[in-house]
Design an enzyme around this catalytic site. Structure first.
Site, PDB file in Angstrom:
ATOM      1  N   PRO A   1       0.820  -1.216   0.000  1.00 19.29           N
ATOM      2  CA  PRO A   1       0.000   0.000   0.000  1.00 19.29           C
ATOM      3  C   PRO A   1       0.850   1.260   0.000  1.00 19.29           C
ATOM      4  CG  PRO A   1      -0.455  -1.372   1.942  1.00 19.29           C
ATOM      5  CD  PRO A   1       0.634  -2.029   1.187  1.00 19.29           C
TER       6      PRO A   1
ATOM      7  N   GLY B   1       2.723   4.606   0.962  1.00 19.18           N
ATOM      8  CA  GLY B   1       3.283   5.111   2.218  1.00 19.18           C
ATOM      9  C   GLY B   1       3.942   4.076   3.095  1.00 19.18           C
ATOM     10  N   THR B   2       4.138   2.865   2.567  1.00 17.99           N
ATOM     11  CA  THR B   2       4.753   1.841   3.402  1.00 17.99           C
ATOM     12  C   THR B   2       6.270   1.807   3.257  1.00 17.99           C
ATOM     13  OG1 THR B   2       4.112   0.305   1.667  1.00 17.99           O
ATOM     14  CG2 THR B   2       2.834   0.260   3.691  1.00 17.99           C
TER      15      THR B   2
ATOM     16  N   THR C   1       9.523   3.469  -1.760  1.00 16.76           N
ATOM     17  CA  THR C   1      10.529   4.363  -2.327  1.00 16.76           C
ATOM     18  C   THR C   1      11.767   4.376  -1.442  1.00 16.76           C
ATOM     19  OG1 THR C   1       8.709   5.718  -3.105  1.00 16.76           O
ATOM     20  CG2 THR C   1      10.898   6.697  -3.194  1.00 16.76           C
TER      21      THR C   1
ATOM     22  N   HIS D   1     -25.951  10.265  20.831  1.00 10.98           N
ATOM     23  CA  HIS D   1     -25.466   9.558  19.648  1.00 10.98           C
ATOM     24  C   HIS D   1     -24.156   8.820  19.963  1.00 10.98           C
ATOM     25  CE1 HIS D   1     -24.841   9.275  15.149  1.00 10.98           C
ATOM     26  NE2 HIS D   1     -23.589   9.106  15.584  1.00 10.98           N
ATOM     27  N   GLU D   2     -23.201   9.544  20.508  1.00 12.76           N
ATOM     28  CA  GLU D   2     -21.913   8.917  20.813  1.00 12.76           C
ATOM     29  C   GLU D   2     -22.051   7.863  21.905  1.00 12.76           C
ATOM     30  OE1 GLU D   2     -19.483   9.248  18.836  1.00 12.76           O
ATOM     31  OE2 GLU D   2     -20.407  10.904  17.736  1.00 12.76           O
TER      32      GLU D   2
HETATM   33  P1  ADP Z   1       5.820   4.480  -0.722  1.00 13.98           P
HETATM   34  O1  ADP Z   1       6.873   4.610  -1.751  1.00 13.98           O
HETATM   35  O2  ADP Z   1       5.590   3.063  -0.282  1.00 13.98           O
HETATM   36  O3  ADP Z   1       4.538   5.177  -1.037  1.00 13.98           O
HETATM   37  P2  ADP Z   1       7.615   6.116   0.792  1.00 13.98           P
HETATM   38  O4  ADP Z   1       8.839   5.323   0.727  1.00 13.98           O
HETATM   39  O5  ADP Z   1       7.502   7.263  -0.142  1.00 13.98           O
HETATM   40  O6  ADP Z   1       6.342   5.176   0.612  1.00 13.98           O
HETATM   41  O7  ADP Z   1       7.381   6.584   2.279  1.00 13.98           O
HETATM   42  C1  ADP Z   1       6.882   7.843   2.593  1.00 13.98           C
HETATM   43  C2  ADP Z   1       7.423   8.314   3.902  1.00 13.98           C
HETATM   44  O8  ADP Z   1       6.899   7.525   4.979  1.00 13.98           O
HETATM   45  C3  ADP Z   1       8.908   8.183   4.021  1.00 13.98           C
HETATM   46  O9  ADP Z   1       9.537   9.324   3.524  1.00 13.98           O
HETATM   47  C4  ADP Z   1       9.118   8.007   5.509  1.00 13.98           C
HETATM   48  O10 ADP Z   1       9.153   9.253   6.153  1.00 13.98           O
HETATM   49  C5  ADP Z   1       7.877   7.302   5.966  1.00 13.98           C
HETATM   50  N1  ADP Z   1       8.062   5.858   6.118  1.00 13.98           N
HETATM   51  C6  ADP Z   1       7.368   4.905   5.451  1.00 13.98           C
HETATM   52  N2  ADP Z   1       7.755   3.684   5.836  1.00 13.98           N
HETATM   53  C7  ADP Z   1       8.730   3.853   6.744  1.00 13.98           C
HETATM   54  C8  ADP Z   1       9.541   2.964   7.517  1.00 13.98           C
HETATM   55  N3  ADP Z   1       9.402   1.631   7.410  1.00 13.98           N
HETATM   56  N4  ADP Z   1      10.435   3.492   8.343  1.00 13.98           N
HETATM   57  C9  ADP Z   1      10.564   4.827   8.465  1.00 13.98           C
HETATM   58  N5  ADP Z   1       9.847   5.703   7.775  1.00 13.98           N
HETATM   59  C10 ADP Z   1       8.931   5.250   6.932  1.00 13.98           C
HETATM   60 ZN    ZN Z   2     -21.952   8.249  14.720  1.00 17.06          ZN
END
Ligand code: ADP
Ligand code: ZN
Length: 626
Positions: free
Chosen positions: A218, A220-221, A224, A438-439
């Site tokens: 996914p 942000g993992t 890159t 509600h909550e």
């Molecule tokens: P992707 O390429 O999977 O979308 P990125 O490598 O661009 O994700 O990650 C985005 C940012 O999230 C990185 O610059 C870093 O700050 C943070 N990040 C993501 N995974 C890690 C990790 N395993 N350890 C430390 N920082 C992480």
């Molecule tokens: Zn609700």
């Protein structure tokens, strides 16, 4: 992906461009006005020219190397009935030269027409070429400069071979140590690092190393980051491109960029080529509208390049995607991206590590509890956590703290999850009361049902677009969820609206439950369609076909009757959820009132404050599912 600009001051650049534009437009204006004021030139067919000659309408001709310039009889001498030249004011006619007509000169001379010619003179030709070509070249140059600026420095228009340089990083400066968790991915990539270090070792023994590795996970993992870390560990250059860069390019540009990138990379081998979001160019061909799209050409070029280069050279292509199922099979064949490395969302201990990495250089109080934050961020990516860390620092600074506190952490987490608190938003007493019930409804249903997660916090302080929030501590990273858990999640989502109904009457529906209802609709749909959890459709799933980028209204692969059945199953699930929520809340009306009143008084209740209130709840037998 990252691109480093060539470091020029962008303001200086735009001034230069503006001056260039001014000079150029002056040049253009003079060029065109000259062409206009010289004479109006009209091209006519050869036979018309001959006709003019025979009718005595030509005063003189000038025979040039490729054309004949004709000056008609001037106004004074003009024949009365000459309709053709009636309004000829300084018109020059030209016509193509017909080589076979070698009696022309004789005929012209016989007719008493003045004939002249030009000697085909080399320098003249070059001069006239320059006259046409230089402004054109300048114009192209300027356009490409402008275009480059508009596309943010990518240089889509420049045909040169060095565009790839824009994306190159000699030293990424990132190593595996900067990437927290992801041990398996790092282990697989270690092999690539070894190869880049010492290709000879592998080649000598006859090993064929992968040319391509695919990082699947996914957004942000850290895909890159991992690719950069491979380059950093191996101390080799890092070239990168993003699939989405190609989407809006002109035909052929994407492919030529790929070609340039690989050419440049081969010169710099050993090195890493990183292609981010490769799914943008490499999704299944059948999932797309027409053939021959730009991205298809780009994909083909990537394949051609990968097949073309020798893997002894030490160029390794790492691509990233979050949808391996969407990729064109051709890309996954041996010798291409045959190696898949899963980059998963971080588990709790990895989340703690990631948080530690991102809090390392930030001043924080000694008792700061990153583990508690790790616990409640199940499902967050590394990028989300990095974002929370940054948000915590911002919050601390805003609050005037010298060190980040636990409260700053909580605020940052909730802000990232839902949005900033809106303390200023005035709620009238009735709205507050509705929100509190509600909550309280969510909290009680969630607390009472056996397979729901524990209630972590309830608040009626508006945040983001919500009136209040009930936080449940997410279950710790299990790979599967049971139908019981899902049904309890549905019921507790219904709890809000049902509590309003029981308190204020069934006609007093508010808009406060819209996002709850949307969640119920989405979850119950996926239970039926994707998970085979319908009552009469148990173990049957109903995939709706590929939803690729360019899918045009895919027909549902099942009958109308089945579609009705699916709708009914989805409806049954949400009806059941509402029924169960109502049974729970009717049985626990006293606690509902107590909790709502406590919320009206304190606005926010944490676990330990909730405990004494919730301990009196009862689980009615009728809501048990097992
Ligand atoms: P992707 O390429 O999977 O979308 P990125 O490598 O661009 O994700 O990650 C985005 C940012 O999230 C990185 O610059 C870093 O700050 C943070 N990040 C993501 N995974 C890690 C990790 N395993 N350890 C430390 N920082 C992480
Ligand atoms: Zn609700």
């Amino acid at each position: 992906g990252g691109g480093n600009n060539n470091g020029k001051d962008p303001r200086k650049q735009s001034i230069i461009i503006m001056i260039a534009a001014a000079v150029l437009s002056l040049l253009c204006i003079s060029y065109f006005t000259r062409a206009v004021s010289g004479a109006t030139t009209l091209e006519i067919p050869y036979n018309q020219f001959i006709e003019m000659v025979e009718n005595g309408k030509v005063e003189s001709v000038k025979i040039e190397s490729s054309q004949i310039e004709i000056t008609p009889v001037s106004d004074k001498k003009k024949n009365e009935n000459s309709s053709l030249l009636a309004n000829a004011v300084k018109v020059t006619y030209v016509t193509g030269k017909v080589e076979e007509d070698d009696t022309l000169t004789k005929r012209l001379l016989d007719a008493g027409i003045e004939v002249s010619g030009t000697v085909p003179d080399g320098s003249g030709v070059i001069l006239s070429l320059l006259y046409y070509i230089v402004p054109t070249l300048l114009m192209c140059g300027l356009l490409s400069l402008l275009f480059r600026k508009m596309t943010g420095g990518g240089g889509a228009f420049s045909m040169g071979k060095s565009n790839a340089k824009v994306y190159v990083q000699r030293e990424t400066g990132i190593t595996f140590r900067d990437v927290a968790g992801e041990d398996e991915a790092k282990e697989s990539l270690q092999e690539v690092v070894d190869f880049l270090h010492n290709p000879g070792k592998y080649v000598k023994i006859g090993a064929k190393l992968p040319k391509g590795a695919l990082l699947v996970g996914p957004p942000g993992t850290g895909k890159t980051m991992l690719a950069k870390a491979v380059a950093g560990e191996a101390k080799v250059p890092f070239f990168s491109l993003a699939g989405s860069d190609f989407i809006e390019l002109y035909v052929g540009v994407g492919a030529s960029r790929v070609r340039d990138l690989f050419k440049e990379a081969e010169k710099n081998a050993p090195c890493i080529i990183f292609i981010d979001e490769i799914d943008a160019v490499a999704h299944k061909r059948d999932a797309r509208g027409g053939a021959g799209r730009e991205d298809e050409q780009t994909l083909n070029q990537i394949l051609v390049e990968m097949d073309g280069f020798d893997n002894d050279s030490g160029v390794i292509v790492i691509a990233a995607t979050n949808r391996v199922d969407m990729l064109d099979k051709a890309l996954l064949r041996p010798g291409r991206f045959d190696r898949h490395i899963n980059v998963a969302l971080p588990e709790r201990k990895d989340r703690l590590e990631i948080l530690e990495v991102h809090f390392k250089n930030k001043p924080k109080q000694k008792d700061i509890n990153l583990d508690a934050l790790a616990a409640k961020t199940a499902g967050s990516s590394g990028a989300d956590l990095a974002n929370i860390a940054n948000e915590a620092a911002i919050t601390a600074a805003r609050e005037g703290h010298k060190e980040i506190t636990n409260n700053d952490l909580t605020e940052a987490f909730e802000r990232v999850a839902i949005g900033p608190e809106r303390k200023s938003k005035a709620m009238n007493d009735h709205e507050r009361k509705v929100t509190a019930y509600h909550e309280a409804g969510h909290a009680i249903v969630g607390h009472v049902l056996p397979d729901s997660d524990p209630v972590h916090k309830v608040t009626i302080i508006p945040r983001g677009r919500t009136g209040g929030v009930t936080w449940f501590l997410p279950p710790e990273d299990r790979s599967y969820k049971s139908i019981y858990e899902l049904k309890d999640i549905l019921a507790r989502a219904m709890g809000g609206r049902i509590a309003e109904k029981l308190t204020f009457g069934s006609e007093a529906v508010t808009t406060g439950a819209s996002s709850d209802l949307k969640n119920v609709a989405e979850l119950s749909k996926s239970m039926v369609v994707e998970e085979g959890m319908g009552k009469d459709t148990r173990n049957l799933v109903f995939p709706e076909g590929d939803t690729g980028y360019y899918t045009i209204a895919t027909a549902k692969p099942y009958s109308e009757k089945t579609a009705e059945l699916i709708d009914q199953e989805i409806r049954n699930l949400s009806d059941e959820a509402a029924r169960r929520a109502e049974i729970v809340l009717s049985e626990n009306k006293t606690t509902l009132k107590k909790l709502a009143e406590a919320l009206l008084e304190h606005e926010t209740l944490e676990e330990k404050e909730l405990e004494p209130i919730l301990k009196d709840t009862r689980l009615p037998a009728a809501v048990k599912l097992h």
